[in-house]
Design an enzyme around this catalytic site. Structure first.
Site, PDB file in Angstrom:
ATOM      1  N   ALA A  71       1.046  -1.322  -0.019  1.00  0.00           N
ATOM      2  CA  ALA A  71      -0.022  -0.119   0.091  1.00  0.00           C
ATOM      3  C   ALA A  71       0.890   1.315   0.084  1.00  0.00           C
ATOM      4  O   ALA A  71       1.870   1.303   0.451  1.00  0.00           O
ATOM      5  CB  ALA A  71      -0.809  -0.075   1.217  1.00  0.00           C
ATOM      6  N   GLY A 114       0.366  -4.909   1.158  1.00  0.00           N
ATOM      7  CA  GLY A 114      -0.743  -4.906   0.291  1.00  0.00           C
ATOM      8  C   GLY A 114      -0.632  -5.630  -0.945  1.00  0.00           C
ATOM      9  O   GLY A 114      -1.484  -6.132  -1.621  1.00  0.00           O
ATOM     10  N   GLU A 117      -1.356  -9.051  -0.291  1.00  0.00           N
ATOM     11  CA  GLU A 117      -2.636  -9.420   0.224  1.00  0.00           C
ATOM     12  C   GLU A 117      -3.224  -9.205  -1.201  1.00  0.00           C
ATOM     13  O   GLU A 117      -4.426 -10.001  -1.413  1.00  0.00           O
ATOM     14  CB  GLU A 117      -2.970  -8.157   0.946  1.00  0.00           C
ATOM     15  CG  GLU A 117      -2.616  -8.368   2.354  1.00  0.00           C
ATOM     16  CD  GLU A 117      -2.350  -7.218   3.261  1.00  0.00           C
ATOM     17  OE1 GLU A 117      -3.022  -6.158   2.755  1.00  0.00           O
ATOM     18  OE2 GLU A 117      -1.824  -7.157   4.284  1.00  0.00           O
ATOM     19  N   GLU A 137       4.661  -5.278   7.391  1.00  0.00           N
ATOM     20  CA  GLU A 137       4.305  -4.386   7.905  1.00  0.00           C
ATOM     21  C   GLU A 137       4.780  -4.133   9.520  1.00  0.00           C
ATOM     22  O   GLU A 137       4.913  -2.994  10.079  1.00  0.00           O
ATOM     23  CB  GLU A 137       2.730  -4.472   8.199  1.00  0.00           C
ATOM     24  CG  GLU A 137       1.813  -4.209   6.853  1.00  0.00           C
ATOM     25  CD  GLU A 137       1.894  -5.448   6.079  1.00  0.00           C
ATOM     26  OE1 GLU A 137       0.899  -5.384   5.021  1.00  0.00           O
ATOM     27  OE2 GLU A 137       2.526  -6.371   6.112  1.00  0.00           O
TER      28      GLU A 137
END
Length: 173
Positions: A71, A114, A117, A137
Protein backbone atom coordinates in the site's frame (compact mmCIF):
# COMPACT_ATOMS: atom_id res chain seq x y z
CA UNK A 1 -12.35 -1.17 -19.99
CA UNK A 2 -14.60 1.77 -20.66
CA UNK A 3 -14.72 5.21 -19.13
CA UNK A 4 -12.04 7.79 -18.47
CA UNK A 5 -8.45 6.85 -19.32
CA UNK A 6 -6.36 5.17 -16.65
CA UNK A 7 -3.38 6.87 -15.03
CA UNK A 8 -2.01 4.05 -12.83
CA UNK A 9 -2.96 0.85 -14.68
CA UNK A 10 -3.15 -0.55 -18.19
CA UNK A 11 -6.34 -2.50 -18.86
CA UNK A 12 -6.88 -4.37 -22.11
CA UNK A 13 -8.28 -7.54 -23.57
CA UNK A 14 -5.68 -10.13 -24.60
CA UNK A 15 -5.52 -13.56 -26.15
CA UNK A 16 -6.32 -14.94 -29.60
CA UNK A 17 -10.04 -14.42 -28.93
CA UNK A 18 -9.54 -11.30 -26.76
CA UNK A 19 -11.30 -13.08 -23.90
CA UNK A 20 -8.76 -12.42 -21.12
CA UNK A 21 -8.97 -9.14 -19.25
CA UNK A 22 -5.46 -7.96 -18.35
CA UNK A 23 -4.91 -5.41 -15.60
CA UNK A 24 -1.27 -4.32 -15.37
CA UNK A 25 -0.35 -2.15 -12.41
CA UNK A 26 1.64 0.74 -13.86
CA UNK A 27 3.33 2.91 -11.23
CA UNK A 28 6.93 1.77 -11.85
CA UNK A 29 8.48 4.78 -10.12
CA UNK A 30 6.75 3.70 -6.88
CA UNK A 31 7.20 -0.09 -7.35
CA UNK A 32 3.46 -0.20 -8.10
CA UNK A 33 2.55 1.04 -4.62
CA UNK A 34 -1.20 0.69 -4.21
CA UNK A 35 -2.47 4.24 -3.74
CA UNK A 36 -6.21 4.88 -3.45
CA UNK A 37 -6.45 6.20 -7.03
CA UNK A 38 -4.78 3.03 -8.40
CA UNK A 39 -7.17 0.81 -6.48
CA UNK A 40 -10.16 2.82 -7.76
CA UNK A 41 -8.87 2.21 -11.29
CA UNK A 42 -8.46 -1.53 -10.58
CA UNK A 43 -12.06 -1.61 -9.37
CA UNK A 44 -13.27 0.18 -12.54
CA UNK A 45 -11.38 -2.27 -14.76
CA UNK A 46 -12.68 -5.27 -12.79
CA UNK A 47 -16.26 -3.97 -13.10
CA UNK A 48 -15.84 -3.52 -16.87
CA UNK A 49 -14.29 -6.97 -17.41
CA UNK A 50 -16.85 -8.69 -15.20
CA UNK A 51 -19.76 -7.16 -17.13
CA UNK A 52 -18.17 -7.99 -20.51
CA UNK A 53 -19.66 -11.33 -21.68
CA UNK A 54 -16.62 -11.98 -23.92
CA UNK A 55 -14.14 -11.93 -21.00
CA UNK A 56 -13.77 -15.33 -19.35
CA UNK A 57 -10.92 -14.63 -16.92
CA UNK A 58 -8.97 -11.68 -15.54
CA UNK A 59 -5.21 -11.45 -14.94
CA UNK A 60 -3.67 -8.89 -12.58
CA UNK A 61 0.06 -8.31 -12.93
CA UNK A 62 2.81 -5.78 -12.35
CA UNK A 63 6.23 -5.68 -13.96
CA UNK A 64 9.55 -7.57 -13.66
CA UNK A 65 10.64 -5.64 -10.56
CA UNK A 66 7.37 -5.52 -8.64
CA UNK A 67 3.89 -6.96 -8.71
CA UNK A 68 3.11 -4.40 -6.00
CA UNK A 69 5.42 -3.35 -3.19
CA UNK A 70 2.50 -2.67 -0.87
CA UNK A 71 0.00 0.00 0.00
CA UNK A 72 1.14 3.58 -0.51
CA UNK A 73 2.49 4.32 2.98
CA UNK A 74 3.08 8.02 2.26
CA UNK A 75 -0.59 8.37 1.41
CA UNK A 76 -1.75 6.48 4.53
CA UNK A 77 0.63 7.54 7.29
CA UNK A 78 -1.27 10.61 8.49
CA UNK A 79 -4.70 8.90 8.53
CA UNK A 80 -6.26 7.95 11.83
CA UNK A 81 -8.24 4.73 12.20
CA UNK A 82 -11.45 6.78 12.38
CA UNK A 83 -10.65 8.56 9.09
CA UNK A 84 -9.90 5.26 7.34
CA UNK A 85 -13.03 3.60 8.71
CA UNK A 86 -15.35 6.51 7.87
CA UNK A 87 -13.95 6.90 4.33
CA UNK A 88 -14.24 3.16 3.56
CA UNK A 89 -10.48 3.04 3.04
CA UNK A 90 -10.35 -0.59 1.82
CA UNK A 91 -13.63 -0.67 -0.14
CA UNK A 92 -11.97 -0.91 -3.56
CA UNK A 93 -9.65 -3.66 -2.32
CA UNK A 94 -12.56 -5.90 -1.43
CA UNK A 95 -13.77 -5.87 -5.04
CA UNK A 96 -10.95 -8.19 -6.16
CA UNK A 97 -12.14 -11.06 -3.97
CA UNK A 98 -15.77 -10.64 -5.06
CA UNK A 99 -15.34 -10.91 -8.84
CA UNK A 100 -17.32 -13.90 -10.11
CA UNK A 101 -14.94 -14.65 -12.98
CA UNK A 102 -11.59 -16.32 -12.24
CA UNK A 103 -8.96 -13.76 -11.25
CA UNK A 104 -5.31 -14.75 -11.64
CA UNK A 105 -2.36 -12.95 -10.08
CA UNK A 106 0.75 -13.15 -12.26
CA UNK A 107 3.53 -12.24 -9.82
CA UNK A 108 7.15 -11.50 -10.57
CA UNK A 109 9.30 -9.34 -8.33
CA UNK A 110 8.01 -7.95 -5.05
CA UNK A 111 4.55 -8.74 -3.69
CA UNK A 112 4.86 -7.13 -0.28
CA UNK A 113 2.29 -6.00 2.27
CA UNK A 114 -0.75 -4.85 0.34
CA UNK A 115 0.76 -6.35 -2.81
CA UNK A 116 0.90 -9.77 -1.17
CA UNK A 117 -2.67 -9.26 0.06
CA UNK A 118 -3.80 -8.28 -3.45
CA UNK A 119 -2.24 -11.46 -4.88
CA UNK A 120 -3.90 -13.59 -2.19
CA UNK A 121 -7.32 -12.07 -3.01
CA UNK A 122 -7.02 -13.58 -6.48
CA UNK A 123 -8.29 -17.11 -7.16
CA UNK A 124 -4.96 -18.37 -8.53
CA UNK A 125 -1.42 -17.07 -8.03
CA UNK A 126 1.26 -17.80 -10.63
CA UNK A 127 4.70 -16.80 -9.40
CA UNK A 128 7.77 -16.19 -11.53
CA UNK A 129 11.31 -17.08 -10.47
CA UNK A 130 11.92 -13.57 -9.09
CA UNK A 131 8.71 -13.42 -7.04
CA UNK A 132 9.14 -12.41 -3.39
CA UNK A 133 6.14 -12.52 -1.04
CA UNK A 134 6.09 -10.84 2.34
CA UNK A 135 4.12 -9.00 5.00
CA UNK A 136 6.72 -6.47 6.26
CA UNK A 137 4.22 -4.26 8.11
CA UNK A 138 5.79 -5.19 11.47
CA UNK A 139 8.91 -3.27 10.36
CA UNK A 140 6.72 -0.12 10.31
CA UNK A 141 5.17 -0.88 13.70
CA UNK A 142 1.84 -2.08 12.34
CA UNK A 143 0.21 -5.33 11.20
CA UNK A 144 -1.16 -6.48 7.83
CA UNK A 145 -4.60 -5.19 6.89
CA UNK A 146 -7.01 -6.08 4.08
CA UNK A 147 -7.39 -9.65 5.40
CA UNK A 148 -3.67 -10.34 5.04
CA UNK A 149 -3.23 -12.35 8.22
CA UNK A 150 -6.25 -14.57 7.53
CA UNK A 151 -5.46 -15.21 3.87
CA UNK A 152 -1.76 -15.79 4.54
CA UNK A 153 -2.56 -18.42 7.18
CA UNK A 154 -4.81 -20.26 4.70
CA UNK A 155 -2.18 -19.99 1.96
CA UNK A 156 0.99 -21.04 3.80
CA UNK A 157 -0.15 -22.47 7.14
CA UNK A 158 -0.12 -21.00 10.63
CA UNK A 159 3.56 -21.47 11.44
CA UNK A 160 4.98 -19.82 8.32
CA UNK A 161 2.32 -17.08 8.40
CA UNK A 162 3.26 -16.26 12.02
CA UNK A 163 6.95 -16.19 11.12
CA UNK A 164 6.35 -13.91 8.12
CA UNK A 165 4.04 -11.50 9.99
CA UNK A 166 6.17 -11.34 13.17
CA UNK A 167 9.57 -10.99 11.46
CA UNK A 168 8.72 -9.23 8.20
CA UNK A 169 10.78 -11.89 6.37
CA UNK A 170 10.02 -12.62 2.73
CA UNK A 171 9.60 -15.97 0.97
CA UNK A 172 10.18 -16.87 -2.67
CA UNK A 173 7.80 -18.76 -4.89
Amino acid sequence: AAGAPFQYIVAEKRGAQRNVGLIQLNRPQALNALCAALMREVKRALDAFESDPHVGAIVITGNEKAFAAGADIKEMQSNTFQQCYKAGFLDEWDRVSKVRKPVIAAVNGYALGGGCELAMMCDIVYAGEKAQFGQPEILLGTIPGAGGTQRLTRAVGKSLAMEMVLTGDRISA
